[in-house]
Structure formats: structure tokens, C-alpha cells
Write a protein that holds these residues in place. Structure first.
Motif, short mmCIF file in Angstrom:
data_model
loop_
_atom_site.label_atom_id
_atom_site.label_comp_id
_atom_site.label_asym_id
_atom_site.label_seq_id
_atom_site.Cartn_x
_atom_site.Cartn_y
_atom_site.Cartn_z
N VAL A 183 -0.35 -2.14 6.08
CA VAL A 183 0.97 -1.52 5.95
C VAL A 183 1.77 -1.63 7.25
O VAL A 183 2.98 -1.78 7.24
CB VAL A 183 0.82 -0.04 5.52
CG1 VAL A 183 2.18 0.60 5.35
CG2 VAL A 183 0.04 0.05 4.24
N LEU B 165 7.06 -1.06 -1.74
CA LEU B 165 6.31 -0.08 -2.51
C LEU B 165 5.13 0.44 -1.68
O LEU B 165 4.86 1.63 -1.61
CB LEU B 165 5.80 -0.76 -3.78
CG LEU B 165 5.72 0.08 -5.03
CD1 LEU B 165 7.04 0.74 -5.31
CD2 LEU B 165 5.32 -0.79 -6.21
N LEU B 166 4.43 -0.49 -1.04
CA LEU B 166 3.25 -0.13 -0.26
C LEU B 166 3.60 0.78 0.90
O LEU B 166 2.83 1.65 1.28
CB LEU B 166 2.57 -1.39 0.28
CG LEU B 166 1.88 -2.27 -0.76
CD1 LEU B 166 1.46 -3.58 -0.14
CD2 LEU B 166 0.70 -1.56 -1.35
N LYS B 167 4.78 0.55 1.47
CA LYS B 167 5.15 1.33 2.64
C LYS B 167 5.64 2.72 2.26
O LYS B 167 5.58 3.63 3.07
CB LYS B 167 6.26 0.60 3.42
CG LYS B 167 5.69 -0.49 4.29
CD LYS B 167 6.69 -0.92 5.34
CE LYS B 167 7.77 -1.78 4.74
NZ LYS B 167 8.59 -2.42 5.77
N ILE C 212 5.16 4.46 -0.99
CA ILE C 212 4.48 5.31 -1.96
C ILE C 212 2.98 5.17 -1.84
O ILE C 212 2.46 4.07 -1.66
CB ILE C 212 4.96 4.97 -3.39
CG1 ILE C 212 6.44 5.33 -3.51
CG2 ILE C 212 4.16 5.75 -4.42
CD1 ILE C 212 7.04 5.03 -4.83
N ASN C 213 2.31 6.30 -1.91
CA ASN C 213 0.86 6.29 -1.83
C ASN C 213 0.27 6.18 -3.22
O ASN C 213 0.34 7.12 -4.00
CB ASN C 213 0.40 7.59 -1.16
CG ASN C 213 -1.09 7.58 -0.92
OD1 ASN C 213 -1.73 6.53 -0.97
ND2 ASN C 213 -1.64 8.74 -0.68
N GLY D 85 -5.53 -0.45 5.64
CA GLY D 85 -4.77 0.50 6.44
C GLY D 85 -3.83 -0.20 7.40
O GLY D 85 -2.64 0.10 7.48
N TYR E 4 -4.99 5.42 -12.63
CA TYR E 4 -3.66 4.80 -12.71
C TYR E 4 -3.58 3.78 -13.84
O TYR E 4 -2.68 2.95 -13.84
CB TYR E 4 -3.31 4.13 -11.37
CG TYR E 4 -2.57 5.07 -10.44
CD1 TYR E 4 -3.23 6.13 -9.85
CD2 TYR E 4 -1.21 4.91 -10.18
CE1 TYR E 4 -2.56 7.00 -9.01
CE2 TYR E 4 -0.54 5.78 -9.34
CZ TYR E 4 -1.22 6.82 -8.76
OH TYR E 4 -0.55 7.69 -7.95
N ARG F 277 -3.81 0.81 -4.07
CA ARG F 277 -3.20 -0.50 -3.84
C ARG F 277 -3.81 -1.61 -4.69
O ARG F 277 -3.18 -2.61 -4.95
CB ARG F 277 -3.31 -0.88 -2.37
CG ARG F 277 -2.38 -0.04 -1.57
CD ARG F 277 -2.59 -0.13 -0.11
NE ARG F 277 -1.86 1.00 0.47
CZ ARG F 277 -2.04 1.46 1.68
NH1 ARG F 277 -2.92 0.89 2.46
NH2 ARG F 277 -1.35 2.47 2.11
#
Lengths: 406, 263
Positions: free
Chosen positions: B260, B99-101, B103-104, B257, B10, B107
Motif C-alpha cells: 500500500v 481502493l486498496l489505499k 478501504i480495508n 502491508g 466477503y 485484498r
């Protein structure tokens, strides 16, 4: 590429008695069970083969979104596992990470990278994205001047720019105006034909039935049914009206079709049949032939109000036409136990060639949701054949008057 | 290791995000990028002109005109980097909840973006300060190179602390509130604006236990006196930085984990 295996999947949220309980659980050694688990999804098992299209349905709160989140990987499962092969793209929330001050092009670049594409890939796909979004010169203007429809168009174009192995769609089928909705739906369909595994969550019966090979019904966090979309949809429909003493019964007929009968049973249908003009029950109907739908009803108890509704469905379970006596302004009131009624609806069978079924329902008010006495899917089936008309395709017989000037 | 491989995958996104965050500060401003220079420049001018010319503040033991100004800049600029980064890191997961919730993606990209962005801002302002040193003839010479390892140690310490606080803050929102109070005290308990020598002896000893003291003192030593820092004094903070990073990473892996679910 594109297989999904969901194994014994479950998700529970931790609930603490009070704010300090969590702290105790974190720092005091030995203290373990300070929280209770609130299960929102349990014992989910299914496997999806590459290239399959599967619909997930269920009422709000059934656990659909949680399931999708675990499949896309944003949420970790509490028990079990999800295995996916290949690249996953999710149309869960379109336009995430768009910054209003940057141009459409810049945002597309960013969104593409957030979805796991490299900068060069997005660069290469950019003409494609621009062409599909059809937002013209706006692509080089800041996103804050876009209409919400334009933002959706761009976001959808970016999210589907590269064909994924697995595409997850959450009610995002309603993207922008109806022109773009068709366009985006076509793209999803095309992906399916090219081998992308589709996983679609929707309340829209038609989109599930027209695109999916299979449907999965979630109810209160459990997988309650899995199978052919039309049968699952019928069962879901029956569940919608589920109240205390309602029974939902599904039987598989000789032809392999699943019939769903549900309801509280105060009043039931004795017989539902399609008849010709003479009142003779028939199973084969010619295109345009005048027919009658005859429904015999028996009341077992006193009921204050009765509405009879019916839907004619095509082979895939899509509604072709449906109405009820509420909309026909003819509902009955104060029916006493033991009384019998016969309804008959006459209409020309202006239907295309194929197999059709009739679902009929007895309920109060304008839908079966509030009080459902009896809902009967596949109450009658008939085939339409073309006896005396020219060749045509489709589910409707819409005879045109042709004129040609030259 | 997989975590870092994913981050590398990324890198394009990280680079774009840093660029975007930098650009977003001035895309709608008439003067544009000029502001990124004007703001830090004015700060340096305040410290140099006001303290050296108007208040004529003097640093005990050093007798040049700009000594105290440079002392201030050495401390305030680097301390600014530290607090800016830590306070943004401790809220990073809360700020990016959406965003965290939805899109995978890896992090850890988020803290990396914050740290890189803060470093870019710091390098701009510190570059200006370095120019000032060169033109005023007070450039410390070879010892300037010591700033590189110093910045690395400080950044490691910041990341370890910031990520740990960031994860904790998701579960216990008090952490963020509490730490902004701590930062106030921490600033005054670190020799940033005052030399450690003005403190009573007992206080001096106590302040030595503050891990940032060694780092700040080292910066000041390099920039004000042009000397190489006392490397031995930096060992404790380096070890602490590595430990904090390991702790932060472990905390993150254990709870990312669950995180989220709390957002």
C-alpha cells in the motif's frame, strides 16, 4: 465494544538511494540496509474508551491521515500496534467503488458489501438508506447522472446505514449542501450518544469542540498534546503561528483551565480586562449591559505595524464574536520601543447566560499567522448573568419584538 | 487460514463484483448481453469456417475436415484464458490502488474476482464451442470430463504465477512490461497453433520443458482425438502450479502491508 488502543505506533516509508537498491535488498542475501527510513509518525500512544468522541488535529503533513489509515487498517504500522474492538466504519473517502453506469441502488448494494455488510443486511437497510439520502427517484438511475452532492448523500447514507462501534470521520463532515451537512452531523452525533466511539479529523474548530470530549494534537509526526478540546485547540492555534523564536507557554490556572500564551514577544499585552461604563474592571456582566474591553499594550522593540484582535469565546471555546483592528480599519504603524497604548472596545454584552473568555492577539496584517507578537488565550474571563431580562436560552441575546395577530 | 475465512466473509462482495464486471461490459449497449455471445462466436466461426473451408488447412495425421479448426480452438481458447487472467492479475494491485489505499477489505478478493470473471467468460465461449462439437458430431465423449482437472491445474498455475507477478509488479514496474514480452514468446514456444510434431527434434525436447506444453497438448488430445490425456505428463506442471501458489501467497503475505505504501 469500540475501544481503541494505540501502542507505540510508528510509520516509516522506505526510501532507496536508487531504483536498483531495492532489487539488491530483495534478492541479495545478507544485504540489508539499502534503504533509509523516513518516519512520518512516531511514538504515538493513546487509548480511547468506548463511547468517547476524540478529535485529531494538526497541520497538513502532521500525520493525521497516516494515523487514521493505520487505525482503519489500510496501512500497516512499521512499529507498534493498534487494537480495536468491534466494527469500524470509516468516512475517509465517500463514494469509493461507485460505478457510473450502475444505478444508485446497485451501487449502494456494492458499497455496503465492500464495507463488510452482507447482501441481506444491505437489502434490509435499503429503505433506510433511500430515506436518509433523500434523492428520490434518482436511486434507480445510473450514478453518472447524479450531481456530486447526490453521490455524497448516497455514499454517506450507505457508509452510516448501520451504526458501527467505531466511526472514523476525516473532514467528511462537509457532505453536500448545508441541509445535508446538518443532517449528517446530527447522525454522527446520534451515533455518539448511542455509544459509538467517534474519531474525527478536522480543521474545523467548531466541529471538534462541539462534538469531542477530548482532542489529540499531532505535530510533525509526534503526539504533541492531548486533553480538553478547547485547550488543545488554543495550543494548535498558537502552533500555527510558530516561527523560529516563538515561545508557546501553557499554564493551568486555579480553576483548572489551561491558558496558552505564545508569540515572538516584541510587543506584549500588560493587562486585558472587561470593564463597566465607569471603567471599573468587572467579572460579572448582566445580559445586555454596556461593557468595555480594555487592553494595555507595551512595545519592547520597534515594530512596523500592529493589529490587535480579540475573540469572545463561550464555555466550550467556540467563538461567539471576534474581530481585529485591521478589519476595523485602524491598524497602527511604526511603533517605537517603550511606547504604551491602551485600546478600548465598547459594546453591549448581548450574550446568553454562561461563562465567557476573551482571547486577544497582537500581530500584523489580518491574521496572526504571518507574524504573531503575542497571542493570549483566556486573557480575561467573565460570567454573564440574567438580571433583568426574561428567561431565554443560547449564547446570544437577540431580543425579539413580538406581535400576534388573531 | 484467517485470510481465507475473511475471503469467505466477503463472498457476497466477490459475487456482486463478478456480476458487475460482467454486466458493465454491456449495460449501455443496445444489444446488451447478446454481445457476450457474438464476440466469441465470431472467433469460433473464423477458426472453423476459414481454416476448414477456405484455407483447407489440414492437421498432419488426422484427416477430418474440422480437425485443424478444433485443434486451433482447443489451444487458442484455453491459452486465451491463461493470458487474459495472467495479464490482468499482474496489474490487479496497481489498477485497484485507490481502493486498496482507502478501504480495508480482504485484498485477496481482487485476484479471486479476476479469476472468476475470466472463468465465466471462458465458460461462455467454451460452451458455444462445445455446442459446435455436439452438432458437428465431433464431441469427444467421456474424455471430455478430463477437461475439468485440466482446467483446475491450469487455473492453479495461472493464479500462482499471476499473484506472484502482481505483487512483484507493485515494487518493480518492469515486471509487468517484461512479462507482456515474455507472453509473446511463450505463445509461439507452446504448441497452440501448430502441432509439436512439426518442430525439429531438438526443439521438441526443449519445448517439453515449457510447463504449458503439457497442458495444451492434453487439451488437444481430448478435443481433437477424443483420448484421455497422458496424466503422467501433467505431473510437473501440477507440482509447479502448487509451488507457485505457495510462493505467490507467501510473497503476498510478506509484502501486502508494504504494498500500500508503494501504490
Amino acid at each position: 465494544m469500540g475501544a481503541i488502543t494505540v501502542n507505540n505506533l510508528g510509520k516509516a516509508y522506505k526510501q532507496y538511494a536508487n531504483r536498483w537498491a531495492r532489487l539488491a535488498e530483495w534478492i541479495l542475501p545478507g544485504v540489508k540496509a539499502r534503504s533509509t527510513l523516513k518516519w512520518v509518525l512516531q511514538d504515538i500512544n493513546f487509548a480511547i474508551q468506548p463511547g468517547e468522541a476524540v478529535g485529531i488535529i494538526g497541520i497538513n503533513g502532521a500525520g493525521k491521515s497516516t494515523l487514521l489509515k493505520m487505525i482503519t487498517g489500510t496501512t500497516q504500522p512499521t512499529t507498534g500496534s493498534v487494537q480495536i474492538t468491534g466494527r469500524v466504519a470509516a468516512l475517509l473517502e465517500l463514494g469509493m467503488g461507485f460505478h457510473p453506469d450502475f444505478t444508485g441502488r446497485q451501487n449502494a448494494m456494492m458499497a455496503g458489501q465492500l464495507l463488510g455488510l452482507t447482501g441481506e443486511e444491505v437489502e434490509q437497510l435499503m429503505p433506510e438508506i433511500e430515506a436518509f439520502a433523500e434523492i428520490g427517484d434518482y436511486i434507480d438511475l445510473p450514478v453518472r447522472v447524479y450531481s456530486s452532492g447526490m453521490q455524497m448523500r448516497l455514499a454517506f447514507s450507505v457508509a452510516t446505514a448501520k451504526r458501527p462501534d467505531v466511526l472514523i470521520v476525516d473532514e467528511a463532515l462537509s457532505v453536500g449542501d448545508s441541509y445535508f451537512q446538518h443532517k449528517s452531523f446530527d447522525r454522527i452525533r446520534a451515533f455518539g450518544q448511542q455509544g459509538t466511539t467517534l474519531l474525527i479529523v478536522s480543521h474545523d474548530k467548531n466541529s471538534i469542540q462541539s462534538i469531542c470530549d477530548r482532542a489529540i494534537l499531532l505535530d510533525a509526526g509526534k503526539l504533541s498534546m492531548e486533553g480538553e478540546p478547547a485547550a488543545v485547540m488554543d495550543y494548535y492555534n498558537a502552533l500555527l503561528a510558530k516561527r523560529g523564536n516563538v515561545t508557546v507557554k501553557q499554564t493551568t490556572g486555579a480553576d483548572g483551565k489551561v491558558q496558552t500564551i505564545s508569540g515572538t514577544g516584541e510587543i506584549t499585552m500588560e493587562k486585558v480586562s472587561i470593564c463597566d461604563e465607569t471603567g471599573q474592571a468587572i467579572e460579572v456582566v448582566g445580559v445586555g449591559q454596556p461593557v468595555k474591553l480594555v487592553v494595555d499594550i507595551l512595545a519592547h522593540q520597534d515594530v512596523p505595524e500592529l493589529v490587535l484582535g480579540y475573540v469572545i469565546k463561550d464555555r466550550l471555546g467556540q467563538a461567539v464574536f471576534g474581530t481585529n483592528t485591521h478589519h476595523l480599519d485602524d491598524k497602527l504603524e511604526r511603533i517605537t520601543a517603550g511606547s504604551r497604548m491602551t485600546y478600548s472596545f465598547s459594546f453591549p454584552a448581548n450574550l446568553g447566560v454562561g461563562s465567557y473568555s476573551i482571547s486577544a492577539a497582537l500581530h500584523t496584517s489580518d491574521t496572526h499567522i504571518a507574524q504573531n507578537y503575542e497571542w493570549r488565550d483566556l486573557a480575561a474571563v467573565f460570567d454573564v448573568i440574567n438580571v433583568d431580562k426574561g428567561y431565554f436560552v443560547g449564547v446570544n441575546w437577540l431580543p425579539p419584538v413580538m406581535e400576534c395577530k388573531r | 487460514m484467517r485470510m481465507f475465512a475473511a475471503l469467505w466473509g466477503y463472498r457476497g462482495f466477490i459475487f456482486e463484483s463478478v456480476k458487475r464486471e460482467f454486466q458493465s461490459q454491456y449495460t449501455n449497449a443496445l444489444l446488451g448481453a447478446v454481445w457476450t455471445i457474438i464476440k466469441p462466436l465470431s472467433m469460433i466461426v473464423v477458426y472453423t469456417v476459414i481454416f476448414s473451408q477456405i484455407m483447407r488447412a489440414k492437421l498432419p495425421g488426422v484427416d477430418t475436415k474440422f480437425a485443424y479448426s478444433i485443434y486451433l480452438c482447443a489451444g487458442v481458447l484455453t491459452w486465451g484464458l491463461f493470458t487474459e487472467t495472467v495479464s490482468r492479475l499482474q496489474n490487479i494491485f496497481l489498477d485497484q490502488a485507490n481502493l486498496l489505499k482507502k478501504i480495508n477489505f480482504p485484498r485477496l478478493c481482487l485476484p479471486v474476482i479476476v479469476v472468476t470473471n475470466a472463468l465465466v467468460n471462458f465458460l461462455i465461449i467454451f460452451g458455444l464451442f462445445t455446442l459446435f462439437l455436439i452438432f458437428s458430431g465431433l464431441f469427444p465423449g467421456m474424455a471430455f470430463l478430463a477437461l475439468i482437472p485440466l482446467l483446475i491445474v491450469q487455473t492453479l498455475f495461472t493464479i500462482g504465477l499471476g499473484v506472484s507477478l502482481g505483487v512483484l509488479n507493485v515494487f518493480f514496474r518492469d515486471v509487468g512490461q517484461f512479462f507482456s514480452v515474455v507472453l509473446q514468446f511463450w505463445f509461439w514456444l507452446t504448441p497452440v497453433v501448430y502441432p509439436i510434431s512439426i518442430l525439429p527434434t531438438a526443439m521438441q525436447k526443449a519445448v517439453q520443458y515449457n510447463p504449458m506444453t503439457a497442458v495444451m497438448t492434453a487439451y488437444q488430445q481430448v478435443l481433437v482425438e477424443g483420448q484421455w490425456p497422458n496424466w503422467a505428463s501433467l505431473w510437473p506442471v501440477t507440482v509447479l502450479a502448487v509451488l507457485l501458489c505457495a510462493f505467490g501467497l507467501r510473497l503476498f503475505r510478506q509484502h501486502s502491508g508494504e504494498m500500500v505504501d508503494e501504490l
